[in-house]
Write an enzyme that holds these catalytic residues in place. Structure first.
Site, PDB file in Angstrom:
ATOM      1  N   GLY A   1     -17.283  21.009  12.919  1.00  0.00           N
ATOM      2  CA  GLY A   1     -18.606  21.104  12.303  1.00  0.00           C
ATOM      3  C   GLY A   1     -19.322  22.325  12.845  1.00  0.00           C
ATOM      4  O   GLY A   1     -18.768  23.076  13.646  1.00  0.00           O
ATOM      5  N   GLU A   2     -20.549  22.480  12.407  1.00  0.00           N
ATOM      6  CA  GLU A   2     -21.290  23.659  12.831  1.00  0.00           C
ATOM      7  C   GLU A   2     -21.575  23.649  14.330  1.00  0.00           C
ATOM      8  O   GLU A   2     -21.604  24.666  14.998  1.00  0.00           O
ATOM      9  CB  GLU A   2     -22.621  23.705  12.068  1.00  0.00           C
ATOM     10  CG  GLU A   2     -23.285  25.046  12.148  1.00  0.00           C
ATOM     11  CD  GLU A   2     -24.713  24.992  11.646  1.00  0.00           C
ATOM     12  OE1 GLU A   2     -25.433  25.945  11.908  1.00  0.00           O
ATOM     13  OE2 GLU A   2     -25.100  23.995  11.000  1.00  0.00           O
TER      14      GLU A   2
ATOM     15  N   VAL B   1     -15.589  17.443  15.139  1.00  0.00           N
ATOM     16  CA  VAL B   1     -15.835  16.161  14.480  1.00  0.00           C
ATOM     17  C   VAL B   1     -14.592  15.325  14.765  1.00  0.00           C
ATOM     18  O   VAL B   1     -13.470  15.792  14.556  1.00  0.00           O
ATOM     19  CB  VAL B   1     -16.025  16.329  12.965  1.00  0.00           C
ATOM     20  CG1 VAL B   1     -16.342  14.991  12.320  1.00  0.00           C
ATOM     21  CG2 VAL B   1     -17.148  17.316  12.680  1.00  0.00           C
TER      22      VAL B   1
ATOM     23  N   ASP C   1     -27.533  22.371  -0.201  1.00  0.00           N
ATOM     24  CA  ASP C   1     -26.172  22.811   0.124  1.00  0.00           C
ATOM     25  C   ASP C   1     -25.161  21.892  -0.554  1.00  0.00           C
ATOM     26  O   ASP C   1     -24.162  21.497   0.049  1.00  0.00           O
ATOM     27  CB  ASP C   1     -25.976  22.811   1.641  1.00  0.00           C
ATOM     28  CG  ASP C   1     -24.748  23.601   2.041  1.00  0.00           C
ATOM     29  OD1 ASP C   1     -24.295  23.443   3.200  1.00  0.00           O
ATOM     30  OD2 ASP C   1     -24.224  24.354   1.197  1.00  0.00           O
TER      31      ASP C   1
HETATM   32  P1  AMP Z   1     -19.412  18.896   8.854  1.00  0.00           P
HETATM   33  O1  AMP Z   1     -20.213  18.777  10.032  1.00  0.00           O
HETATM   34  O2  AMP Z   1     -19.899  18.059   7.745  1.00  0.00           O
HETATM   35  O3  AMP Z   1     -19.257  20.328   8.429  1.00  0.00           O
HETATM   36  O4  AMP Z   1     -17.932  18.315   9.215  1.00  0.00           O
HETATM   37  C1  AMP Z   1     -16.786  19.116   9.391  1.00  0.00           C
HETATM   38  C2  AMP Z   1     -15.548  18.420   8.849  1.00  0.00           C
HETATM   39  O5  AMP Z   1     -15.335  17.192   9.520  1.00  0.00           O
HETATM   40  C3  AMP Z   1     -15.642  18.063   7.367  1.00  0.00           C
HETATM   41  O6  AMP Z   1     -15.237  19.111   6.549  1.00  0.00           O
HETATM   42  C4  AMP Z   1     -14.692  16.874   7.279  1.00  0.00           C
HETATM   43  O7  AMP Z   1     -13.349  17.325   7.123  1.00  0.00           O
HETATM   44  C5  AMP Z   1     -14.846  16.204   8.620  1.00  0.00           C
HETATM   45  N1  AMP Z   1     -15.805  15.081   8.543  1.00  0.00           N
HETATM   46  C6  AMP Z   1     -17.132  15.128   8.774  1.00  0.00           C
HETATM   47  N2  AMP Z   1     -17.683  13.900   8.629  1.00  0.00           N
HETATM   48  C7  AMP Z   1     -16.682  13.062   8.280  1.00  0.00           C
HETATM   49  C8  AMP Z   1     -16.618  11.654   7.970  1.00  0.00           C
HETATM   50  N3  AMP Z   1     -17.720  10.904   7.949  1.00  0.00           N
HETATM   51  N4  AMP Z   1     -15.421  11.143   7.658  1.00  0.00           N
HETATM   52  C9  AMP Z   1     -14.324  11.931   7.630  1.00  0.00           C
HETATM   53  N5  AMP Z   1     -14.322  13.235   7.913  1.00  0.00           N
HETATM   54  C10 AMP Z   1     -15.485  13.814   8.231  1.00  0.00           C
END
Ligand code: AMP
Length: 886
Positions: A585-586, A590, A701
């Site tokens: 994530g940013e 994760v 977004d």
């Molecule tokens: P994000 O902070 O939303 O950019 O999360 C980065 C990556 O983590 C996403 O592209 C997903 O592949 C994975 N991810 C985030 N949240 C979830 C979730 N609730 N369940 C499964 N994968 C997740």
């Protein structure tokens, strides 16, 4: 034994050597031939014996001493036996007896004075195997000798009860054969344990043979003449062994007999791993003479070993750190503070603590421990020493990341984050850059107060190396690691140079193209006002629905922690079980894992964490996503389970979506879903977005990468981080943070983000879904995309896309936001399509394919268009305006 006599045997009394009268059986018919005189015993019970021994004592007259009897006189008799279960057989045929042996007088005899004669007393022993019946009879056959049977003794042999190697072997009857060995298992004597199965063999002659295995005295006991005796007080024995009891080691005692271990004297202890033979020991006293030397934000701590080591050599040290400038509970963990060589389990007496904050009071506590510190339950303070220091001012830490945006031929914009540890107020940033080929031979320096800078005057198509460093009152920090960016080539190459882009086709000036655009504008204008009855502005919607719950911007709270605790549940970190990393994530990794909240069943969750070394702003931004998410409750919005804010790292826990993000998921399953399934996914997204718009939340977004898919293909809207970042920081990184391809033109050009701009993004998501995760506008760069949209260009229908779906996308991409449908209308439309799948059957087929091809093939020249149009009879603007959609 009773005797039965046949024929000429007679019972006669004689005197033995000591003149005591004894009874004998005698026979002496030496003068007559063919004698057959029998004498047999009564039934003799076998009593478990298998081989019996018969000892016969007898006298026998030498035939030579009987004149005139030659020929008929014998000097032997025969011994017989007969096995039987009957103890009272009255008559036994001679033939049922089995002969044991013919017995003759041997050389060893005693002279017995029988009346006037000197006789020789013989002793003969014979053995017989008797195994088939309960008992047997013995018989003596005389065939013409002169015999007196003085005694018959019948016996069997046993190996007597014995103790060998601390095992008892019982009295054992020998085997049936003279060579047989009876195997016997011994049993361990009291207070002993088997070392190896004790065994011996009982030989036929009643001797024990070949002892194997044996036993050992149990703990607390030692061997004494074949038995195990308890160790006396003051002694112990820890293991079963053949060793004797040992004296208790120093500082221990045993008060009772049979001790397996000695108890420590009061104030002395034994660690779990200490052997019982080891002396009892004590925890160390406190380390001595703790000295600290502060160097900017590092502290060197040195101390001397404790005065008393407690009789052990395993002293180790650990450091505890607390900072007096913060009241936060979790701070002492000091997750971003570095301890070299380490914080705990130290064998050395020197530690360098670095990465501390500047101008801060720190208290260091050095604990001394050894193997019995835990057993002794000694309070930490008893073995510790502490020192309080104040760190000095220090230069800021290096900037860790630089981003480049708005890259042109001669310029680019740089943006960066504040250093992880500013160590004070940042006064300015210095940017150093040079052409990569030139190395650092000639470089330029720029200074700026903000976290971004526009670098101009660069050469086209050249790689530049950039370093940034920050300055505080304490001076400059170190430069960042090098970041390389390249300037562009000519952004507007001439037609025919081979650049392929549909937008270029439209940007070429010329009457024909203008005519085409006018035609498109005309066509589009015919579809206008379809949605115009419903106004788009969320403000207006808000007023129309006064009862609806409205989303609260967490940034309106002065204390961000108040917002987070109002909207998100604090989760105890011990109920989270992290399993693996699933994405980046940013703010950090994760992970997926499991959450077992009190009284609830275990569920799978996703865990986002904020990597160490964050600034207050990063913390606020990170937690704001949870504060936003926590306000929503809808099946198509990712559900927040809770947050961990009381301990580091900070975590946001959400429901786990097995199939990850929608774009990657679709790319993985290219072409594998039916149109209805795709529309089903889009419906989910629309439903979630309708809910958000009803709550007056603008996502900003919305993109397939920010939609998550669970195992049932349910799509949920996620990623609520962007909205704030934009508003907080209008200058820096402005264009970089806007996802250009997904964003409506009014939001790009004057930041008008509304539900209607979310609808535009939704149209792009539709396109992404139907094209199975294709990148919108393919490899066109952002500026080209902006320009193309500005000029009325829209994405063509993906392959096999139902016409109605592409039409819906085009509606979402209306230039005038008031003309775009609302999410509620989109939802109704999709529901209608799902109810009437026939409407999805008609696809654009060739026409749309051609459009796509046009995008991918080199741009035709203006004259080609003019020729084509002229050939089709379109020679004036009027005739072009009459073009229909078909
Ligand atoms: P994000 O902070 O939303 O950019 O999360 C980065 C990556 O983590 C996403 O592209 C997903 O592949 C994975 N991810 C985030 N949240 C979830 C979730 N609730 N369940 C499964 N994968 C997740």
């Amino acid at each position: 034994v009773c005797w039965v006599l046949w024929h000429l045997w007679e019972e006669v009394s004689i005197m033995d050597e000591k003149n005591i009268p004894i009874r004998t059986y005698q026979v002496c018919n030496v003068l007559e031939p063919n004698q057959n005189n029998w004498l047999r015993t009564d039934w003799i019970p076998r009593s478990g014996a298998q081989r019996v021994y018969v000892e016969v004592k007898f006298t026998l007259r030498d035939c030579n001493s009987l004149p005139g009897v030659t020929g008929t006189c014998k000097e032997t008799f025969n011994l017989y036996y007969h096995e039987s279960n009957e103890d009272r057989e009255s008559y036994i045929k001679e033939s049922s007896f089995i002969k044991v042996d013919t017995v003759a007088a041997d050389e060893s005899f005693t002279q017995v004075d029988v009346g006037d004669r000197i006789m020789k007393l013989n002793t003969e022993v014979r053995d017989v195997k008797v195994t088939t019946r309960k008992g047997f009879y013995l018989a003596f056959q005389d065939v013409g000798a002169c015999i007196a049977l003085v005694s018959v003794r019948v016996f069997y042999k046993t190996c007597p009860l014995t103790v060998r190697n601390l095992a008892t072997f019982p009295d054992t009857v020998t085997g049936a054969d003279t060579s047989s060995l009876v195997e016997v298992r011994g049993s361990c004597v009291n207070q002993s344990e088997e070392r190896e199965e004790p065994k011996m063999y009982c030989g036929a002659d009643g001797e024990w043979l070949v002892p194997i295995g044996g036993c050992l005295c149990s703990p607390g006991y030692q061997e004494k003449s074949g038995t195990c005796k308890a160790c006396s007080a003051g002694f112990y024995k820890a293991r079963s062994s053949d060793a004797g009891c040992s004296k208790c080691p120093p500082h221990s005692h045993s008060l009772r007999d049979g001790a397996t271990v000695c108890d420590c004297h009061s104030g002395f202890f034994r660690a779990d791993s200490d052997p019982p033979s080891m002396a009892c020991t004590q925890p160390p006293s406190a380390p001595q003479q703790l000295i600290s030397v502060v160097n900017e934000t590092s502290v060197v701590l040195e101390w001397s070993p404790p005065r008393r080591l407690g009789g052990r050599s395993d002293t180790s040290y650990s450091l505890e750190l607390s900072s007096s400038s913060s009241s936060q509970l979790c701070l002492p963990c000091g997750s971003d503070v570095l301890f070299s060589p380490g914080q705990a389990g130290l064998k050395t007496t020197r530690v360098v603590v670095s990465e501390l904050r500047a101008h801060t009071h720190y208290t260091f506590i050095v604990h001394a421990r050894n193997g019995v510190s835990q057993a002794s339950g000694a309070a930490g303070s008893a073995q510790s020493v502490s020192v309080t220091v104040t760190t000095n001012q220090a230069a800021p830490s290096p900037v860790s990341y630089i981003q480049a945006t708005d890259v042109t031929r001669h310029s680019l914009s740089l943006a960066w984050q504040q250093p992880d540890r500013p160590n004070g107020v940042i006064l300015e940033y210095e940017v150093k850059f040079y052409e990569k080929d030139q190395r650092e031979r000639s470089y330029r320096i720029m200074r700026t107060f903000s976290r971004s800078v526009d670098v101009t005057g660069l050469n086209p198509l050249t790689v530049y190396v950039f370093h940034v460093r920050a300055r505080t009152a304490a001076g400059y920090g170190e430069f960042s690691t090098p970041f390389e960016f390249s300037t562009n080539s000519d952004p507007f190459p001439l037609i025919g140079e081979g650049v392929n882009s549909a937008f270029l086709l439209l940007s070429v000036s010329g009457v024909g193209i203008l005519l085409l655009i006018s035609a498109a504008v005309f066509i589009i204008s015919r579809r206008r006002s379809k949605y115009s009855k419903t106004k788009q502005d969320s403000e207006e919607e808000k007023h129309l629905n006064p009862g609806v719950k409205i989303y609260v911007d967490p940034f309106t709270y002065e204390d961000p922690d108040q917002a987070i605790h109002e909207f998100a549940k604090e989760i105890d970190v011990s109920s989270i079980h992290i399993e693996r990393v699933i994405g980046m994530g940013e703010f950090g990794e994760v992970c997926s894992g499991r959450l077992r909240a009190q009284g609830k069943r275990e569920i799978y969750v996703a865990i986002k964490s904020l990597k160490a070394g964050y600034s207050d702003k990063q913390r606020r931004d990170f937690l704001s996503e949870a504060s936003i998410m926590g306000q929503f409750d809808h099946p198509n919005i990712i559900r927040l389970e809770g947050v961990v804010t009381r301990c580091k790292p900070l975590m946001i826990i959400t429901e786990y979506m097995e199939n990850g993000s929608l774009d990657a998921f679709l790319r993985k399953h290219d072409g594998q879903f039916t149109v209805i399934q795709l529309v089903g996914m889009l419906r989910g997204v629309a439903s979630g977005m309708k809910y958000l718009s009803d709550m007056s939340y603008v996502h900003r977004d919305l993109a397939a990468r920010n939609i998550l898919v669970n195992s049932n293909l349910v799509c949920k809207v996620s990623d609520f981080g962007l909205s704030r970042v934009l508003e907080d920081d209008p200058e820096a990184a402005y264009t970089t943070r806007i996802p250009i391809r997904w964003t409506a033109p009014e939001a790009i050009s004057y930041r008008k983000f509304t539900t209607a701009s979310d609808v535009w993004s939704y149209g792009i998501v539709m396109w992404e879904v139907v094209s199975y995760g294709e990148r919108p506008y393919w490899d066109m760069n952002n500026q080209d995309v902006i320009k193309a949209i500005e000029e009325g260009y829209r994405l063509p229908a993906p392959m096999d896309c139902p016409v109605v779906l592409h039409q819906l996308m085009l509606d979402c991409w209306e230039r005038d936001r008031a003309e775009r449908p609302t999410f509620s209308q989109i939802l109704n439309m999709l529901d209608k399509l799902i109810r009437n799948p026939g409407t999805l059957r008609r696809t654009g087929g060739e026409r749309y394919m051609q459009m796509q091809e046009q995008l991918l093939t080199p741009t035709p020249t203006f004259s080609q268009y003019r020729d084509t149009l002229a050939a089709a009879g379109y020679t004036s603007l009027d005739s072009l305006l009459a073009l229909t959609h078909q």
